[in-house]
Design an enzyme around this catalytic site. Structure first.
Site, PDB file in Angstrom:
ATOM      1  N   CYS A   2       0.847  -1.175   0.000  1.00 44.80           N
ATOM      2  CA  CYS A   2       0.000   0.000   0.000  1.00 44.80           C
ATOM      3  C   CYS A   2       0.893   1.238   0.000  1.00 44.80           C
ATOM      4  O   CYS A   2       1.949   1.255   0.612  1.00 44.80           O
ATOM      5  CB  CYS A   2      -0.955   0.091   1.194  1.00 44.80           C
ATOM      6  SG  CYS A   2      -2.071  -1.299   1.325  1.00 44.80           S
ATOM      7  N   ARG A  27       3.803  -0.636  -4.829  1.00 43.91           N
ATOM      8  CA  ARG A  27       3.487  -1.071  -3.467  1.00 43.91           C
ATOM      9  C   ARG A  27       2.149  -1.807  -3.373  1.00 43.91           C
ATOM     10  O   ARG A  27       1.755  -2.259  -2.297  1.00 43.91           O
ATOM     11  CB  ARG A  27       3.454   0.143  -2.518  1.00 43.91           C
ATOM     12  CG  ARG A  27       4.762   0.889  -2.455  1.00 43.91           C
ATOM     13  CD  ARG A  27       4.636   2.119  -1.578  1.00 43.91           C
ATOM     14  NE  ARG A  27       4.572   1.761  -0.188  1.00 43.91           N
ATOM     15  CZ  ARG A  27       5.626   1.623   0.609  1.00 43.91           C
ATOM     16  NH1 ARG A  27       6.829   1.830   0.133  1.00 43.91           N
ATOM     17  NH2 ARG A  27       5.482   1.304   1.866  1.00 43.91           N
ATOM     18  N   TRP A  74      -2.703  -2.872  -1.569  1.00 45.09           N
ATOM     19  CA  TRP A  74      -2.426  -4.300  -1.690  1.00 45.09           C
ATOM     20  C   TRP A  74      -3.298  -4.945  -0.617  1.00 45.09           C
ATOM     21  O   TRP A  74      -3.086  -4.735   0.581  1.00 45.09           O
ATOM     22  CB  TRP A  74      -0.948  -4.591  -1.433  1.00 45.09           C
ATOM     23  CG  TRP A  74      -0.589  -6.021  -1.699  1.00 45.09           C
ATOM     24  CD1 TRP A  74      -0.324  -6.583  -2.912  1.00 45.09           C
ATOM     25  CD2 TRP A  74      -0.447  -7.070  -0.730  1.00 45.09           C
ATOM     26  NE1 TRP A  74      -0.040  -7.921  -2.762  1.00 45.09           N
ATOM     27  CE2 TRP A  74      -0.099  -8.250  -1.434  1.00 45.09           C
ATOM     28  CE3 TRP A  74      -0.596  -7.143   0.655  1.00 45.09           C
ATOM     29  CZ2 TRP A  74       0.102  -9.466  -0.792  1.00 45.09           C
ATOM     30  CZ3 TRP A  74      -0.386  -8.359   1.293  1.00 45.09           C
ATOM     31  CH2 TRP A  74      -0.038  -9.503   0.559  1.00 45.09           C
ATOM     32  N   ASN A 100      -1.678   2.695   5.431  1.00 42.42           N
ATOM     33  CA  ASN A 100      -0.793   1.616   4.963  1.00 42.42           C
ATOM     34  C   ASN A 100      -0.361   0.840   6.197  1.00 42.42           C
ATOM     35  O   ASN A 100       0.161   1.439   7.143  1.00 42.42           O
ATOM     36  CB  ASN A 100       0.420   2.246   4.247  1.00 42.42           C
ATOM     37  CG  ASN A 100       1.576   1.273   4.093  1.00 42.42           C
ATOM     38  OD1 ASN A 100       1.381   0.074   3.994  1.00 42.42           O
ATOM     39  ND2 ASN A 100       2.789   1.790   4.080  1.00 42.42           N
ATOM     40  N   GLY A 101      -0.593  -0.485   6.198  1.00 41.38           N
ATOM     41  CA  GLY A 101      -0.199  -1.297   7.350  1.00 41.38           C
ATOM     42  C   GLY A 101      -1.326  -2.241   7.728  1.00 41.38           C
ATOM     43  O   GLY A 101      -2.261  -2.441   6.940  1.00 41.38           O
ATOM     44  N   GLU A 479      16.704 -18.809  -7.296  1.00 41.24           N
ATOM     45  CA  GLU A 479      16.339 -17.461  -7.725  1.00 41.24           C
ATOM     46  C   GLU A 479      15.694 -17.496  -9.118  1.00 41.24           C
ATOM     47  O   GLU A 479      14.705 -16.811  -9.381  1.00 41.24           O
ATOM     48  CB  GLU A 479      17.589 -16.562  -7.710  1.00 41.24           C
ATOM     49  CG  GLU A 479      17.409 -15.181  -8.306  1.00 41.24           C
ATOM     50  CD  GLU A 479      16.273 -14.369  -7.692  1.00 41.24           C
ATOM     51  OE1 GLU A 479      15.748 -14.732  -6.639  1.00 41.24           O
ATOM     52  OE2 GLU A 479      15.886 -13.356  -8.330  1.00 41.24           O
ATOM     53  N   LYS A 483      11.912 -16.194 -10.100  1.00 39.55           N
ATOM     54  CA  LYS A 483      11.658 -15.181 -11.134  1.00 39.55           C
ATOM     55  C   LYS A 483      10.625 -15.688 -12.133  1.00 39.55           C
ATOM     56  O   LYS A 483       9.702 -14.980 -12.491  1.00 39.55           O
ATOM     57  CB  LYS A 483      12.984 -14.872 -11.827  1.00 39.55           C
ATOM     58  CG  LYS A 483      13.205 -13.491 -12.243  1.00 39.55           C
ATOM     59  CD  LYS A 483      13.577 -12.477 -11.171  1.00 39.55           C
ATOM     60  CE  LYS A 483      13.057 -12.702  -9.799  1.00 39.55           C
ATOM     61  NZ  LYS A 483      13.551 -11.846  -8.773  1.00 39.55           N
ATOM     62  N   GLU A 486       7.050 -15.966 -10.441  1.00 41.78           N
ATOM     63  CA  GLU A 486       6.344 -14.756 -10.012  1.00 41.78           C
ATOM     64  C   GLU A 486       5.832 -13.903 -11.169  1.00 41.78           C
ATOM     65  O   GLU A 486       4.830 -13.212 -11.013  1.00 41.78           O
ATOM     66  CB  GLU A 486       7.173 -13.910  -9.043  1.00 41.78           C
ATOM     67  CG  GLU A 486       8.370 -13.210  -9.632  1.00 41.78           C
ATOM     68  CD  GLU A 486       9.057 -12.295  -8.612  1.00 41.78           C
ATOM     69  OE1 GLU A 486      10.293 -12.246  -8.618  1.00 41.78           O
ATOM     70  OE2 GLU A 486       8.371 -11.622  -7.832  1.00 41.78           O
ATOM     71  N   HIS A 502      15.378 -38.353  -5.414  1.00 39.76           N
ATOM     72  CA  HIS A 502      14.862 -38.807  -4.118  1.00 39.76           C
ATOM     73  C   HIS A 502      13.365 -38.527  -3.972  1.00 39.76           C
ATOM     74  O   HIS A 502      12.864 -38.434  -2.860  1.00 39.76           O
ATOM     75  CB  HIS A 502      15.663 -38.167  -2.981  1.00 39.76           C
ATOM     76  CG  HIS A 502      17.103 -38.583  -2.991  1.00 39.76           C
ATOM     77  ND1 HIS A 502      17.505 -39.863  -2.671  1.00 39.76           N
ATOM     78  CD2 HIS A 502      18.227 -37.914  -3.331  1.00 39.76           C
ATOM     79  CE1 HIS A 502      18.820 -39.963  -2.793  1.00 39.76           C
ATOM     80  NE2 HIS A 502      19.283 -38.790  -3.203  1.00 39.76           N
ATOM     81  N   LYS A 597       5.763  -4.725  -4.323  1.00 37.43           N
ATOM     82  CA  LYS A 597       7.218  -4.739  -4.228  1.00 37.43           C
ATOM     83  C   LYS A 597       7.729  -4.609  -2.798  1.00 37.43           C
ATOM     84  O   LYS A 597       8.652  -5.279  -2.406  1.00 37.43           O
ATOM     85  CB  LYS A 597       7.805  -3.625  -5.086  1.00 37.43           C
ATOM     86  CG  LYS A 597       9.318  -3.728  -5.169  1.00 37.43           C
ATOM     87  CD  LYS A 597       9.853  -3.194  -6.450  1.00 37.43           C
ATOM     88  CE  LYS A 597      11.339  -3.452  -6.579  1.00 37.43           C
ATOM     89  NZ  LYS A 597      11.635  -4.840  -6.937  1.00 37.43           N
TER      90      LYS A 597
HETATM   91  C1  F6R Z   1      11.176 -11.193  -5.953  1.00 39.83           C
HETATM   92  C2  F6R Z   1      11.307 -10.151  -4.949  1.00 39.83           C
HETATM   93  C3  F6R Z   1      10.997 -10.505  -3.545  1.00 39.83           C
HETATM   94  C4  F6R Z   1      11.822  -9.645  -2.570  1.00 39.83           C
HETATM   95  C5  F6R Z   1      11.338  -9.887  -1.125  1.00 39.83           C
HETATM   96  C6  F6R Z   1      12.181  -9.119  -0.136  1.00 39.83           C
HETATM   97  O1  F6R Z   1      11.528 -10.738  -7.217  1.00 39.83           O
HETATM   98  O2  F6R Z   1      11.638  -9.029  -5.246  1.00 39.83           O
HETATM   99  O3  F6R Z   1      11.165 -11.860  -3.294  1.00 39.83           O
HETATM  100  O4  F6R Z   1      13.163  -9.982  -2.692  1.00 39.83           O
HETATM  101  O5  F6R Z   1      10.001  -9.494  -1.017  1.00 39.83           O
HETATM  102  O6  F6R Z   1      12.172  -7.762  -0.406  1.00 39.83           O
HETATM  103  P1  F6R Z   1      13.354  -6.827   0.036  1.00 39.83           P
HETATM  104  O7  F6R Z   1      14.565  -7.237  -0.712  1.00 39.83           O
HETATM  105  O8  F6R Z   1      12.897  -5.451  -0.315  1.00 39.83           O
HETATM  106  O9  F6R Z   1      13.522  -7.033   1.510  1.00 39.83           O
END
Ligand code: F6R
Length: 602
Positions: A2, A27, A74, A100-101, A479, A483, A486, A502, A597
Site C-alpha cells: 500500500c 506497493r 495491496w 498503509n499497514g 532465484e 523469477k 512470479e 529422491h 514490491k
Molecule cells: C522477488 C522479490 C521478492 C523480494 C522480497 C524481499 O523478485 O523481489 O522476493 O526480494 O520481497 O524484499 P526486500 O529485498 O525489499 O527485503
C-alpha cells in the site's frame, strides 16, 4: 505494501496525487482512491478497483482541488473492491483517512467503541476513521486530540493521513512501523510512503518517526510526540534523479533494470573504492564484521537467495562461518546463537516487515546489526547499527533483478575487504573480477534474441518447469525459479540436482522443461548426469553452462568469470527467460498478480 500520498498547496492536488500514486503503484495495485478538497471546501471522493489508470478514468477533471490524500492498495483484509478501497470515511463523511499497514486489534476496537457505527468495508482500516469521529463526537475532543487518542489505542503497523472537512486547510499524519515521509516546499507540503512519489514536487523530506503526529498546512509542518510535545527535525535532501524513474524506450521496467546491471556493478566498484582505488569499507563496518564469530544473514525472497551466494563468498574469502535464514521464520524459531554474532539484513527496499521484526528482536537482545539495502534512510537502514548501500538506483519492476546482482557484488566486496583485513590472501583481484563479470553480463544482455527464442521454444505452453544445479548453481536455480513463477505463473522449482531422484523426479513428464545451470567445475558432470536422468523420462532439457565447462549442443554458454562470481552472470539468462515467458503470455511483466514490491506486512 500500500502506498499513501497527500498534498496541500496551490497546485492541482488531484493531478499531483494521481502522479504520486502512479509512482507508488509498485506497493500494491488492487485498488486506488483519492479524496480532494476543492476551493469552496467541498470534499470529493474517487475510488476504483484495480490500477491507478482505472482511477484516473473515474476522477472528475473539472474538480478544482488544492488539497487531498490518496492510496494504492495491496489487499490484506477484504477482497479488492471499490468498497474496500481507501480512502475510508466516518459515518457523517466529515473525516476521511488512508492507511498503509495492518491494524491487529481492529475487532477489539470495533467491539469497544463502534457497536453503533455502520462500517461499510471488510478492512481493518475503517475502524480508525470511525474511532477518530467517535472521540470527536462522544468526548468532544479536537480533531488533533482525537487522532492522537485513536492511534494510542491501535496495535499493529500504520502510516496514516487524515482530513477533517471542517478544517480543509489541514492534513494530519502519523505512523508506526510503516514508512511515511513529509515533503516540504514553497507554499505547499506533501506526504508520501516513498520519496519517489513526490520527487517531481520537492527533494526536501522530513522523516516521520514512530509515535509522532504531523500537522500539515500549506505553509507549515508541525511534529509532535503522542504526549503533544513539539519536536523539531530538519529536512534532508533525497538523492533521487527523477529521470531514473522513467521507462524511457523500454516496454517494461524489468527489461530496463536487467540491462542496467553491468552499469550497476561498475558503479558499486567505484563507490567502494578509496582514493588509492583499493576496495574499502567504512572502518566501523569493517571492525564489526572482523570481530564477530558468526554471521547470520536474514532476508526474504530474492534477497534471501542473494544471501546464499553471500554465504559462499564470506566463508570462502573471509573465512567467517555464515548462516542464512528466511526472515519470516527466524524471529519465531531462533537457532542457538554463537557468542558474538553479527546480523546482516539484506533488503532491496529496506522496508520488509519480516526482516524488521527480526531486527527489532536482535536489537533487544543486544546484538549488532548491518543492513545491506538499496534505499538510504529506509527503516532497516535507520534501525540497524550499520548500513552498506547497493547503489543500484530505483528498482521499480516488482520482480527484483538488478538489486539481486548488486547484493552479490556488495557481498563480494565485503568478503574481499574483510578477508584481507583478517590476513587471508588469494591470487585473483576482486575489482578486476567484478569488471569481467560486468562485461560478461553486457555480452548476455546484448544477445537477448537467442534467449527470447529459447523462452518460446521451452516455456510457451508449459505449466511447470525445473531449474537444477549444484552448489552455487543450486542457489541460482532457486532465484531463477522464483523469477519465472512470479511473473509468468509457471510453477517452477529450483532444485538441488542430486536431490531430484529422491522423490521429485516423479513430477517429470513428457515435455517438462528442465534447465540445468552448470558453472561449478567440481560438480558439472554430476549435474549433467542428473539432467540426463530427467531427459530419459521425457523432460525437455536445456543446459546453461559456463565457457570451459560447455559441451556441443548446450543451449546457452555464458562467458567465463571467476567461479566465485558465477552467480552474477548465470542469473542473467534466467531473468531474461522469465521476462520473455511472461511477455509472450501477455502478462503485465512489471506488476504480476497478487504481488507488491515493498512487503511491509508480516
Ligand atoms: C522477488 C522479490 C521478492 C523480494 C522480497 C524481499 O523478485 O523481489 O522476493 O526480494 O520481497 O524484499 P526486500 O529485498 O525489499 O527485503
Amino acid at each position: 505494501m500500500c502506498g499513501i500520498v497527500g498534498y496541500i498547496g496551490n497546485k492541482d492536488a488531484k493531478e499531483i496525487l494521481l502522479t504520486g500514486l502512479e509512482r507508488l503503484e509498485y506497493r500494491g495495485y488492487d485498488s486506488a482512491g483519492i479524496y480532494v478538497m476543492d476551493k469552496e471546501g467541498q470534499g470529493h471522493l474517487f475510488k476504483e478497483k484495480g490500477r491507478i489508470a482505472a482511477l484516473r478514468d473515474k476522477v472528475d477533471v473539472s474538480v478544482d482541488s488544492t488539497a487531498g490524500i490518496g492510496h494504492t492498495r495491496w489487499a490484506t483484509h477484504g477482497v479488492p473492491s471499490v468498497i474496500n478501497a481507501h480512502p475510508h470515511q466516518s459515518s457523517s463523511s466529515r473525516f476521511t483517512l488512508v492507511h498503509n499497514g495492518v491494524i491487529e486489534n481492529y475487532h477489539e476496537v470495533k467491539d469497544a467503541f463502534l457497536e453503533d457505527s455502520q462500517l461499510k468495508s471488510d478492512t481493518d482500516t475503517e475502524v480508525i476513521v470511525h474511532l477518530v469521529a467517535w472521540y470527536v463526537e462522544e468526548e468532544e475532543l479536537t480533531t488533533l486530540d482525537a487522532f492522537r487518542k485513536a492511534i494510542v489505542g491501535l496495535k499493529g503497523s500504520y502510516a496514516l493521513a487524515l482530513i477533517d472537512n471542517e478544517e480543509p486547510d489541514v492534513i494530519y499524519a502519523a505512523k508506526n512501523k510503516s514508512p511515511l515521509l513529509l515533503g516540504t516546499g514553497e507554499g505547499f507540503n506533501v506526504i508520501c510512503s516513498d520519496a519517489m512519489a513526490m520527487i517531481k514536487e520537492t527533494d526536501q523530506f522530513i522523516e516521520l518517526m514512530d509515535g509522532e503526529v504531523a500537522v500539515l498546512t500549506r505553509n507549515s509542518i508541525t511534529l509532535e510526540n503522542l504526549a503533544g510535545e513539539e519536536i523539531s527535525r530538519d529536512p534532508y535532501t533525497a538523492e533521487l534523479d527523477a529521470t531514473d524513474l522513467e521507462k524511457g524506450m523500454y516496454p517494461f521496467y524489468m527489461l530496463k533494470e536487467i540491462d542496467e546491471q553491468p552499469a550497476v556493478i561498475r558503479r558499486i566498484i567505484q563507490k567502494y573504492q578509496d582514493e588509492n582505488e583499493k576496495l574499502h569499507l567504512n572502518s566501523e563496518v569493517l571492525d564489526v564484521i572482523t570481530e564477530c564469530d558468526r554471521i547470520y544473514i536474514v532476508a526474504a525472497g530474492t534477497s534471501n537467495h542473494a544471501g546464499w551466494i553471500g554465504k559462499q563468498l564470506i566463508e570462502k574469502i573471509a573465512h567467517i562461518p555464515t548462516e542464512v535464514h528466511v526472515a519470516s521464520e527466524f524471529g519465531y524459531n531462533m537457532p542457538i546463537l554463537s557468542d558474538n554474532p553479527l546480523f546482516v539484513f539484506i533488503s532491496q527496499s529496506g522496508e520488509t516487515a519480516d526482516s524488521r521484526q527480526v531486527l527489532v528482536k536482535v536489537k533487544e537482545m543486544g546484538y549488532k546489526s548491518l543492513t545491506i539495502t538499496n534505499v538510504a534512510g529506509s527503516t532497516l537502514s535507520r534501525e540497524a547499527d550499520h548500513t552498506l548501500l547497493l547503489h543500484a538506483g530505483p528498482e521499480i519492476a516488482v520482480a527484483s533483478t538488478k538489486a539481486y546482482t548488486a547484493q552479490i557484488a556488495v557481498l563480494a566486496i565485503l568478503s574481499e575487504v574483510v578477508g584481507k583485513a583478517k590476513g587471508f590472501t588469494h591470487e585473483s583481484d576482486m575489482i578486476q573480477d567484478l569488471g569481467i563479470a560486468a562485461n560478461a553480463i553486457q555480452s548476455i544482455v546484448d544477445n537477448k534474441e537467442h534467449i527470447e527464442q529459447l523462452a518460446s521454444e521451452y516455456l510457451s505452453i508449459s505449466r511447470n518447469a525445473f531449474y537444477i544445479g549444484r552448489s552455487m548453481d543450486y542457489y541460482v536455480s532457486q532465484e531463477a525459479a522464483l523469477k519465472l513463477k512470479e511473473i509468468s505463473y509457471v510453477q517452477t522449482e529450483g532444485f538441488a540436482a542430486g536431490e531430484l531422484k529422491h522423490g521429485t523426479i516423479a513430477l517429470i513428464e513428457e515435455g517438462t522443461p528442465v534447465i540445468a545451470i552448470v558453472t561449478v567445475e567440481s560438480v558439472a558432470g554430476h549435474t549433467r548426469g542428473n539432467l540426463q536422468e530427467t531427459q530419459a523420462r521425457g523432460a525437455h532439457t536445456m543446459v546453461m553452462a559456463m565457457e570451459g565447462l560447455d559441451r556441443p549442443g548446450d543451449q546457452i554458454v555464458i562467458p567465463r568469470v571467476n567461479p566465485l562470481l558465477s552467480a552474477l552472470v548465470s542469473v542473467i539468462p534466467t531473468q531474461l527467460l522469465a521476462y520473455y515467458c511472461s511477455l509472450h503470455r501477455g502478462n503485465d511483466v512489471d506488476k504480476p498478480r497478487n504481488l507488491a514490491k515493498s512487503v511491509t506486512v508480516e
